[in-house]
Design an enzyme around this catalytic site. Sequence first.
Site: not given
Ligand code: NAD
Length: 281
Positions: A46, A51, A76, A109
Site C-alpha cells: 500500500d 508518500y 492513491k 486519498h
Molecule cells: P501502523 O498502525 O501500521 O503503525 C506503524 C508504526 O507502529 C511503525 O512505525 C512502528 O513504529 C510501529 N510498529 C509496527 N509494527 C510493530 C510491532 N510489531 N511492534 C511494535 N511496534 C510496531 O500505522 P500507519 O503506518 O499509519 O498505517 C499503516 C499503513 O496505512 C500506512 O503505511 C499506509 O500505507 C496506510 N495509511 C493510510 C492513510 C490514509 O489516509 N489512507 C493514513 C495513514 C496510513
Amino acid sequence: MSSVPMLKLNDGNEIPQLGFGVYQVKPEETIEMVTKALEVGYRHIDTAEMYRNEQQVGDAIKASGLNRADVFITSKLNNGFHKPDDARQAFAETLRKLSVDYIDLFLIHWPLPTKYDGDFAATWRVLEEFKKDGRAKSIGVSNFQVDHLNRLVAETATIPAINQIELHPYFQNAVVAQHDCDHGIITEAWSPIAQGGVLEDQTINRIAQAHHKTAAQIVLRWHIQHGFVIFPKSATPARIEENFAIFDFTLDSSQMSAIDSLDKGEAGRTGPNPDVFDYVP
Ligand code: NAD
C-alpha cells in the site's frame, strides 16, 4: 508460502487481507523494506503519491523477480490532483513511477469536501475511466464518510470496491465500517495498531500473554477476524516478520469482545477528520 486470506471485492477481483504499508518509510529505505516484506511473504503493498516512494516500491517489486500478477499494488490520488485532467495526469505518473502498466487498486486519498467545490464525484468519474480502460483493476476511496459514500452511490455508476479509513481498537469508526459493509464495500483499516498507540493496553497485553503472541499480533489478528484489510507499516525487519505471523492462532469471542470494548469513539481518532481535512500540498 503465504497463508494470507484473499477477500472478494464487489467487482469480482480479490485482495490479500494482509499487506505492507509504506507511509513514512523514507524513499532511501523503501527498496530494502519492501524487498524484506516480499521475502517474508507479503504480496500486497500500500503506497500513495503522497508518500513519495512509489518509484522505490516499483523498483523493489521489479527486482524481486515475482510475476506482476502475484503482487497486489495500491496507490492513491494525491490531494492536489482532484481536477479531472490533473487526476488523469497524476494517475499516468503513478503507473510510470511504479513501472507497471496497470495497478490493482487506485484510491482517492481524501474526499476534501471543502475543496474543489466539494465535487469529489467528478474525480470519482475519472477513476471510473481508469477502471474501464483496464489500467486500474479496482477503484476505491479513502477517508470517505457516510455522506460522501452516499453521494457517490447517488451520482455515479460505480460503488467503490474499498474504503480505506482510520480504524483500530481505540477508534473503531463503527458507523462508517458498518455503512461500508451494508454497501458491499470492503473496509481497509489504516494505522491498524494506531502507530503503536494501542500496544501498551492492558487488555490487549493480557490476551497477548494467553496466546504467547505480541500485542501487535493480537491487534492485527482482531482486524483479520473482523474482515478488515490491513497493511501495518514497519521499517524494522523483525517486526515486518512479526506482523505477518498472525495466521496460526484465533481469538475467541470473549477476546474479540474485550478488544471491541476498548473503542473510545471520536476521542480515539489519531489522524485528521475527513469532514474538515483540506491539506493540499
Ligand atoms: P501502523 O498502525 O501500521 O503503525 C506503524 C508504526 O507502529 C511503525 O512505525 C512502528 O513504529 C510501529 N510498529 C509496527 N509494527 C510493530 C510491532 N510489531 N511492534 C511494535 N511496534 C510496531 O500505522 P500507519 O503506518 O499509519 O498505517 C499503516 C499503513 O496505512 C500506512 O503505511 C499506509 O500505507 C496506510 N495509511 C493510510 C492513510 C490514509 O489516509 N489512507 C493514513 C495513514 C496510513
